[in-house]
Each structure stands twice: as C-alpha cells, then as structure tokens.
Design an enzyme around this catalytic site. Structure first.
Site, PDB file in Angstrom:
ATOM      1  N   PRO A 214       0.825  -1.212   0.000  1.00 20.51           N
ATOM      2  CA  PRO A 214       0.000   0.000   0.000  1.00 20.51           C
ATOM      3  C   PRO A 214       0.861   1.264   0.000  1.00 20.51           C
ATOM      4  O   PRO A 214       2.045   1.195   0.322  1.00 20.51           O
ATOM      5  CB  PRO A 214      -0.806  -0.108   1.296  1.00 20.51           C
ATOM      6  CG  PRO A 214      -0.164  -1.157   2.107  1.00 20.51           C
ATOM      7  CD  PRO A 214       0.651  -2.010   1.217  1.00 20.51           C
ATOM      8  N   PRO A 215       0.276   2.401  -0.367  1.00 21.03           N
ATOM      9  CA  PRO A 215       1.038   3.641  -0.433  1.00 21.03           C
ATOM     10  C   PRO A 215       1.611   4.010   0.930  1.00 21.03           C
ATOM     11  O   PRO A 215       0.984   3.757   1.953  1.00 21.03           O
ATOM     12  CB  PRO A 215       0.012   4.690  -0.852  1.00 21.03           C
ATOM     13  CG  PRO A 215      -1.185   3.945  -1.293  1.00 21.03           C
ATOM     14  CD  PRO A 215      -1.128   2.584  -0.741  1.00 21.03           C
ATOM     15  N   GLY A 216       2.783   4.578   0.913  1.00 24.45           N
ATOM     16  CA  GLY A 216       3.362   5.103   2.141  1.00 24.45           C
ATOM     17  C   GLY A 216       4.078   4.091   3.013  1.00 24.45           C
ATOM     18  O   GLY A 216       4.478   4.401   4.125  1.00 24.45           O
ATOM     19  N   GLY A 218       6.921   2.692   2.270  1.00 21.63           N
ATOM     20  CA  GLY A 218       8.376   2.824   2.158  1.00 21.63           C
ATOM     21  C   GLY A 218       8.976   2.148   0.948  1.00 21.63           C
ATOM     22  O   GLY A 218      10.157   1.809   0.961  1.00 21.63           O
ATOM     23  N   LYS A 219       8.200   1.965  -0.118  1.00 20.68           N
ATOM     24  CA  LYS A 219       8.734   1.305  -1.310  1.00 20.68           C
ATOM     25  C   LYS A 219       9.786   2.172  -1.997  1.00 20.68           C
ATOM     26  O   LYS A 219      10.872   1.691  -2.313  1.00 20.68           O
ATOM     27  CB  LYS A 219       7.593   0.977  -2.283  1.00 20.68           C
ATOM     28  CG  LYS A 219       6.555   0.039  -1.691  1.00 20.68           C
ATOM     29  CD  LYS A 219       5.476  -0.322  -2.673  1.00 20.68           C
ATOM     30  CE  LYS A 219       4.601   0.853  -3.054  1.00 20.68           C
ATOM     31  NZ  LYS A 219       3.818   1.400  -1.920  1.00 20.68           N
ATOM     32  N   HIS A 434     -25.389  11.773  21.196  1.00 23.15           N
ATOM     33  CA  HIS A 434     -24.949  10.877  20.118  1.00 23.15           C
ATOM     34  C   HIS A 434     -23.608  10.234  20.483  1.00 23.15           C
ATOM     35  O   HIS A 434     -23.463   9.010  20.438  1.00 23.15           O
ATOM     36  CB  HIS A 434     -24.840  11.681  18.813  1.00 23.15           C
ATOM     37  CG  HIS A 434     -24.405  10.891  17.623  1.00 23.15           C
ATOM     38  ND1 HIS A 434     -25.267  10.526  16.615  1.00 23.15           N
ATOM     39  CD2 HIS A 434     -23.197  10.403  17.275  1.00 23.15           C
ATOM     40  CE1 HIS A 434     -24.600   9.843  15.699  1.00 23.15           C
ATOM     41  NE2 HIS A 434     -23.336   9.757  16.076  1.00 23.15           N
ATOM     42  N   GLU A 435     -22.649  11.070  20.894  1.00 25.00           N
ATOM     43  CA  GLU A 435     -21.324  10.528  21.208  1.00 25.00           C
ATOM     44  C   GLU A 435     -21.361   9.654  22.454  1.00 25.00           C
ATOM     45  O   GLU A 435     -20.751   8.580  22.482  1.00 25.00           O
ATOM     46  CB  GLU A 435     -20.308  11.665  21.392  1.00 25.00           C
ATOM     47  CG  GLU A 435     -20.065  12.493  20.133  1.00 25.00           C
ATOM     48  CD  GLU A 435     -19.739  11.662  18.902  1.00 25.00           C
ATOM     49  OE1 GLU A 435     -19.107  10.589  19.049  1.00 25.00           O
ATOM     50  OE2 GLU A 435     -20.129  12.064  17.792  1.00 25.00           O
ATOM     51  N   HIS A 438     -22.534   6.243  21.470  1.00 24.87           N
ATOM     52  CA  HIS A 438     -21.467   5.373  20.952  1.00 24.87           C
ATOM     53  C   HIS A 438     -20.631   4.808  22.095  1.00 24.87           C
ATOM     54  O   HIS A 438     -20.375   3.610  22.175  1.00 24.87           O
ATOM     55  CB  HIS A 438     -20.499   6.174  20.068  1.00 24.87           C
ATOM     56  CG  HIS A 438     -20.998   6.499  18.699  1.00 24.87           C
ATOM     57  ND1 HIS A 438     -21.468   5.537  17.830  1.00 24.87           N
ATOM     58  CD2 HIS A 438     -21.062   7.683  18.032  1.00 24.87           C
ATOM     59  CE1 HIS A 438     -21.809   6.139  16.691  1.00 24.87           C
ATOM     60  NE2 HIS A 438     -21.574   7.437  16.785  1.00 24.87           N
TER      61      HIS A 438
HETATM   62  P1  ADP Z   1       5.762   4.499  -0.926  1.00 22.62           P
HETATM   63  O1  ADP Z   1       6.745   4.673  -2.023  1.00 22.62           O
HETATM   64  O2  ADP Z   1       5.624   3.084  -0.464  1.00 22.62           O
HETATM   65  O3  ADP Z   1       4.441   5.099  -1.192  1.00 22.62           O
HETATM   66  P2  ADP Z   1       7.603   6.174   0.413  1.00 22.62           P
HETATM   67  O4  ADP Z   1       8.835   5.365   0.349  1.00 22.62           O
HETATM   68  O5  ADP Z   1       7.486   7.260  -0.574  1.00 22.62           O
HETATM   69  O6  ADP Z   1       6.321   5.267   0.347  1.00 22.62           O
HETATM   70  O7  ADP Z   1       7.466   6.741   1.879  1.00 22.62           O
HETATM   71  C1  ADP Z   1       7.211   8.088   2.145  1.00 22.62           C
HETATM   72  C2  ADP Z   1       7.943   8.539   3.382  1.00 22.62           C
HETATM   73  O8  ADP Z   1       7.449   7.877   4.540  1.00 22.62           O
HETATM   74  C3  ADP Z   1       9.412   8.217   3.357  1.00 22.62           C
HETATM   75  O9  ADP Z   1      10.136   9.234   2.750  1.00 22.62           O
HETATM   76  C4  ADP Z   1       9.760   8.079   4.816  1.00 22.62           C
HETATM   77  O10 ADP Z   1      10.002   9.330   5.389  1.00 22.62           O
HETATM   78  C5  ADP Z   1       8.499   7.536   5.409  1.00 22.62           C
HETATM   79  N1  ADP Z   1       8.547   6.077   5.521  1.00 22.62           N
HETATM   80  C6  ADP Z   1       7.727   5.203   4.887  1.00 22.62           C
HETATM   81  N2  ADP Z   1       8.020   3.948   5.221  1.00 22.62           N
HETATM   82  C7  ADP Z   1       9.063   3.998   6.056  1.00 22.62           C
HETATM   83  C8  ADP Z   1       9.844   2.986   6.737  1.00 22.62           C
HETATM   84  N3  ADP Z   1       9.572   1.696   6.592  1.00 22.62           N
HETATM   85  N4  ADP Z   1      10.848   3.415   7.510  1.00 22.62           N
HETATM   86  C9  ADP Z   1      11.114   4.715   7.663  1.00 22.62           C
HETATM   87  N5  ADP Z   1      10.431   5.695   7.058  1.00 22.62           N
HETATM   88  C10 ADP Z   1       9.406   5.365   6.257  1.00 22.62           C
HETATM   89 ZN    ZN Z   2     -21.699   8.809  15.235  1.00 25.48          ZN
END
Ligand code: ADP
Ligand code: ZN
Ligand code: MG
Length: 628
Positions: A214-216, A218-219, A434-435, A438
């Site tokens: 998934p995005p974010g 660290g790929k 409401h809260e 929950h």
């Molecule tokens: P992806 O390419 O999977 O979408 P990114 O490599 O661009 O994700 O990650 C974005 C930022 O999040 C990185 O520059 C880093 O700062 C942080 N990050 C993401 N995964 C890691 C990880 N496993 N360890 C350290 N930092 C991470």
């Molecule tokens: Zn609610």
C-alpha cells in the site's frame, strides 16, 4: 509544477497576438503626430477648396510635412457652428498657400513629432520580433537533444522526465519496520556490488524486483536505500509519466531511460506506479490504449535486451499487482516480488525511532505508547505524525515535543483539523447524546474495543468524536466482535432516537450508517456469518477497474441477492435493538455523562468507565497487549 518552456511559449503566443491588436488599435486609429488636434471627421480636398472659396474656412494647420491639414470651418447647414475636420492634401498644391493668403485665413505648419512615429513603428515591429523569439525558443528546446536538430518535434525526448540521483544518501538504517523486505533486498545490493560472486557459480542475476504494498509503506525509500547502500546511481520515473497524449512518447521515453541507464551501469532503475503502464494488455473497455501498450511492449523489449550481469537492476513499485500484465511477471523480468506491508507494532516503534532521531522529544514521551496508539499507520503516516507534532510544538513555543502534541497530532492525522466547538444549545446537546451513545454501547458490550475518549471538539467533518483503542493488529475478528462494532456504531443514532424521539434524529449518523451497512454486508457475503451459511458471495475487491473483473461482478442470482439484503437488514436491526436497549436501561448515567461532556468538552476513557461503573457493571476487556 515543473517549469516547461513549451508550455510557456504556447501560452505566450496567443497573449502576444491579442496584445498586438490592442497595441495596433492604440496607435493606428489617428495619425500619431497629430496629437490632441486629431479631428474625427474627414473632408475631401475638393470640398475644402469650395469652403475656402466661400470664405467659410477660419484656420488651417498643416501636419505631416503638409500632407494633411486640420481645418476649422463654419458650416451654414449647422447654424454656422465651427467644425474641425481633417483634409488629406494632394502632394502638389502650391497654389494653396497663395489662396490662403488671399483669403486671409490663419495657417500654420506643425513639424512632425518624431517620438510618436517611433512608437508607431515599434508597435508594428514588436509582434513579429516576439513571435520569432518564441519560435526560436520552441525549436531550440526540442533540438537541444541527442537526436540533433533534425528531430525538432520529437516530444518524447524533449523532456527527460526521469530523475537521476547520483547518490541517494539513503541507507538501510533509514528504513525500518519492514525487515523481511529489507532482507530480501539486501541481496540485490550484493548483486550490484559483487556480481562476480554470483556469475562465478553460474547464477543468473535477477533483473527486476517488484515491490508490492500500500502507499506510504516505504517502497520508494527502500529502492533508494538499495542504490544508496550499493553506491550506484538511482534513475526514477513514475509509470504515469510514460503515458502521454502523443502516441509513441512513452515508448521513446522508455528507450531513452534505458539508454541513459546503460551508460551509467551499474545502477538502479526505479519505476513507480508501474500499474499505470503495466496493466493487462488488450482488455480495456472501449478498446485498448494503444499508447500504453506500445510503452509496455517497449519496456518488455528493453528488459529482455540486456543481460542481468550488466549491472542494471529494475525495481518497480505498485499497490495493485493483480492488474499487471502476466508478461511483466514472468521469469527474466519482474520475477521477484517483495511484499512491503504496513508495519506491525514493533515495526511502528522502529520507524518512530528512525524519525525521532532528528526531533527533540521530551523524556516523558514514550515511542512505545505512540506505536500502540497507531495500528494501521504506515511509515509515511508515522513520519507525518511526528512532523505534525513538531509543528504543533513550535507553534506552542515549547522546547520539546510532549505527549500532548503527539496526541493532538494523532487526532489530526486520523480525523482532520480541529474546529471550534459549538456553542451550547440544542444541537450541542444532541451531539453530546450521540457521542455518549457510541461510548456507552461500546463500553457495556463485552466484545467492543474500549473507549479511549469522547469529545465534542469537532474535527474534519465530524462535530463530535468517540475514539476507541483499537485492538492491536489482530488479524482475525470474531462474529461477536463484528456485531458489537455494528451496535457501537449505531449507538449514536440509538441515543438520538431514545432521548429525542423518532422525529428528531439527525443526519449526523450518516457516516455511522455507512460503516454499519458495509460491515453487515461483508458479514453476509464474505465471511459467511449469517443464516446463508459459510459461503463467499463476493470477491474481496468490490472496485471495478478497467481491464479486468468488470464482467464477473456479482456471482449470484437475483434470488440470492434478495436473501442477502434480508440477512443484512436482520443483522442491522438486531444490533440497533441492542444499542437502543442499552441506552434505555442506562438513561441516568447517560444524562450525567452528557452534562459532564458539555461542561468539559472531552472525557477520557478511564474517567468514562469509572462513572459508568457507578451505575452498571462494566465488562472487563482483556486487551491483547503485544510484547515488544
Ligand atoms: P511508498 O513509495 O511506499 O508510497 P515512500 O517510500 O514514498 O512510500 O514513503 C514516504 C515517506 O514515509 C518516506 O520518505 C519516509 O520518510 C516515510 N517512511 C515510509 N516507510 C518507512 C519505513 N519503513 N521506515 C522509515 N520511514 C518510512
Ligand atoms: Zn456517530
Ligand atoms: Mg512511492
């Protein structure tokens, strides 16, 4: 946005054309050197002579070296009012001066004002000059290429859309929490550094590695770390940048990229979002995308065109390996797949430590506690979280980041910006009920996650929020837990109805209901948790993406569809009854909690439970606490 000459030039030209006409308009309507005396009406020379003979002309001013004149004359047709008219004079009319003298007419000659003439000339010149300059830039840009000036319109090469970093500066130490992926890729570093170790025993060095996750997670970071560790250049391009309006551009970019890479081997080529080009070919609805297919074909050709031991390793990233063309995944291409998943609690702690390195944390802050509070966060989320906390700290003029800032930052990352609380009134009371609804249902149901806090401080779209401490990364969820979650999510609407009556319920529960429907539906169609029995009726991804899975959307009959609906409704109704029952039976404590909430805006979980326990038995929830 990237600066592009082509865009600049393309937008400047029309502006110049329009500007030119305004310019012309300003200078061309009146003879430039007549200045204020310009007369709007014209008179023929013959008529002027008639007027002169009739003694109607009072004054003549010569301009432009005697080629035009502004004549003041009285017109009997207009009550002898004084008229100013312009007369163009023939080149040779020497007798005119004598005649004027005879008639006793005032006359004068005005020298040509040269500045005006210059402006007029410039006005005429500026457009062609700018046009030529513009075209010059356009052509210079596109001929400034390896292909030489002969390929002036070769857009594919005109912009090197890939980036090259000679040194990424990222090391494996900077990547945390995804140990398996790191280990897999450690080997790639060795391939790049000491290929002989592998070729000596006849091993074929892999060419391509596909990072899936998934995005974010660290790929990109991981790919950079490989380049950084091996000390080789890093070429990167995003799949979406291959695909352009012009057919053939993508393919030529691929060629270009590989050419550059070969010149710089050993190196890493990183293709982000490869699914943008690497989708299944020929399966698009409404005809395949020729451009994309050509690009993909070129990519495949290039990958086959070099041997593994030339020292180029291609790393591609995607979060949808399922849509990729099979040809990309076969041996010799992206034959290694490395899963990069969202980190578990231990991984989160490690990632937090990496990102806390350059931050000033108060000693009271425990990274472990943050890791515990953030299930489902990716590396990018955690990095963002610490950064938000640092920003808040700076804004509050504190020395170091404390737990307070961390907590606020988590709330902000999860639920959005904080808003201003409502002023006291009926709405606020309703939201409070409401809260509390929950939170109360969540607290009293044994299988529900414990309440972390209840608040009336709005965030993002929500006017009030109830936070639950999510159970740690548990892969499996029981039927009872799902039912408890549905009841908890319905707790808000249940409280509205029980306290204020059916007619007073509000739109505030819209979001809750959406979640409820989706959970209940999945219980029936995916997890086999209804009377329909243990059958799976829907595949995991409900999304339709072009190129695949369009046809087999629903794999059941109409009859089953209506039974599914009945089952879903059954579950929701049961849970709603449970929630309403809890509110009705604990009305007293609900009232007290609402008063307290309106007074304090926020009640934390422990206090909430303590108050509830004065009125009812609060089930003990054994939280699974993972060992770090
Ligand atoms: P992806 O390419 O999977 O979408 P990114 O490599 O661009 O994700 O990650 C974005 C930022 O999040 C990185 O520059 C880093 O700062 C942080 N990050 C993401 N995964 C890691 C990880 N496993 N360890 C350290 N930092 C991470
Ligand atoms: Zn609610
Ligand atoms: Mg990325």
């Amino acid at each position: 946005m990237k600066f592009s000459w082509r865009v600049l030039v393309l937008w400047t030209l029309p502006a110049l054309v329009i500007g030119f006409f305004f310019w012309q308009g300003a200078f061309a309507t009146a003879p430039a050197d007549m200045g204020k005396n310009a007369a709007s009406t014209r008179m023929t020379f013959g008529r002027f002579l008639e007027y002169l003979d009739a003694g109607r002309v009072k004054q003549v001013d010569f301009y432009e070296g005697g080629r035009t004149a502004i004549v003041e004359a009285v017109d009997p047709a207009l009550d002898d009012r004084l008229q100013r008219v312009r007369v163009d004079l023939p080149a040779s009319a020497p007798e005119l001066i004598t005649k004027l003298k005879d008639k006793g007419v005032n006359f004068d000659a005005h020298p040509a004002r040269n500045d005006g003439a210059i402006w007029g000339l410039l006005g005429n010149l500026i457009f062609p000059v700018l046009l030529i300059t513009g075209l010059f830039f356009l052509f210079r840009r596109s001929s400034n290429l390896p292909g030489g000036p002969g390929q002036a319109m070769n857009f594919g090469k005109s912009r090197a859309r890939f980036q090259m970093e000679a040194k990424t500066g990222v090391k494996f130490d900077d990547v945390a929490g995804i140990e398996e992926a790191k280990e897999e890729l450690q080997e790639v570093v060795t391939f790049l550094k000491q290929p002989e170790r592998f070729t000596a025993v006849g091993a074929r060095i892999p060419k391509g590695v596909l990072l899936v996750g998934p995005p974010g997670t660290g790929k990109t970071l991981l790919a950079k770390a490989i380049a950084g560790e091996a000390g080789v250049p890093f070429f990167s391009i995003s799949g979406s940048e291959f695909v352009e309006m012009f057919v053939g551009v993508g393919a030529s970019r691929v060629r270009d990229l590989f050419k550059k890479a070969k010149d710089n081997a050993p190196c890493i080529i990183f293709i982000d979002e490869i699914d943008a080009v690497g989708r299944q070919r020929g399966a698009g609805i409404g005809g395949g995308n020729d451009e994309r297919e050509q690009t993909l074909n070129q990519l495949l050709t290039e990958m086959d065109g070099f041997e593994g031991n030339t020292g180029i390793i291609i790393i591609a990233a995607t979060n949808r390996p399922d849509v990729l063309d099979a040809a990309l995944l076969r041996p010799g291409r992206f034959d290694r797949q490395v899963i990069v998943d969202a980190p578990d609690i231990k991984g989160r702690l490690e990632i937090l430590s990496v990102h806390a390195r350059n931050k000033k944390l108060d000693p009271s802050v425990s990274l472990e506690a943050i890791a515990r509070r953030t299930p489902g966060f990716t590396g990018a989320d955690l990095a963002n979280l610490l950064n938000e906390a640092a920003i808040l700290t700076a804004r509050r003029r504190k020395e170091a980041i404390t737990l307070l800032e961390i907590d606020d930052a988590v709330d902000r990352v999860v639920a959005g910006m904080e808003g201003t609380p409502l002023i006291d009134g009926k709405s606020k009371r309703l939201i409070a009920y409401h809260e509390v609804g929950h939170a109360l249902v969540g607290t009293l149901l044994k299988d529900h996650d414990p309440v972390q806090k209840v608040t009336l401080v709005p965030r993002g779209q929500a006017q009030g929020l109830t936070w639950f401490t999510p159970s740690e990364d548990q892969g499996l969820i029981t039927r009872a837990q799902l039912r408890a979650r549905i009841a908890g999510a319905l707790g808000g609407r249940a409280a509205e109805e029980v306290i204020f009556g059916r007619e007073e319920v509000t739109t505030g529960a819209g979001n809750d209901l959406q979640q409820v429907s989706s959970m209940a539906r999945q219980m029936v169609t995916r997890f086999g948790m209804s009377d329909l029995g243990p059958v799976s009726l829907e595949s995991q991804t409900g999304e339709v993406f072009l190129g695949r899975d369009w046809m087999n959307r629903s794999d059941y009959s109409e009859a089953i569809a209506s039974r599914i609906d009945t089952q879903v409704r059954q579950i929701v109704e049961d849970c709603y009854e449970t929630a309403k029952k809890i509110i009705r039976e604990h009305r007293t404590v609900a009232d007290r909690l609402v008063d307290l909430l309106i007074e304090k805006e926020t009640i934390d979980g422990d206090e909430f439970r303590r108050i509830v326990s004065e009125y009812a038995e609060v089930p003990d929830k054994q939280q699974f606490v993972p060992q770090l």
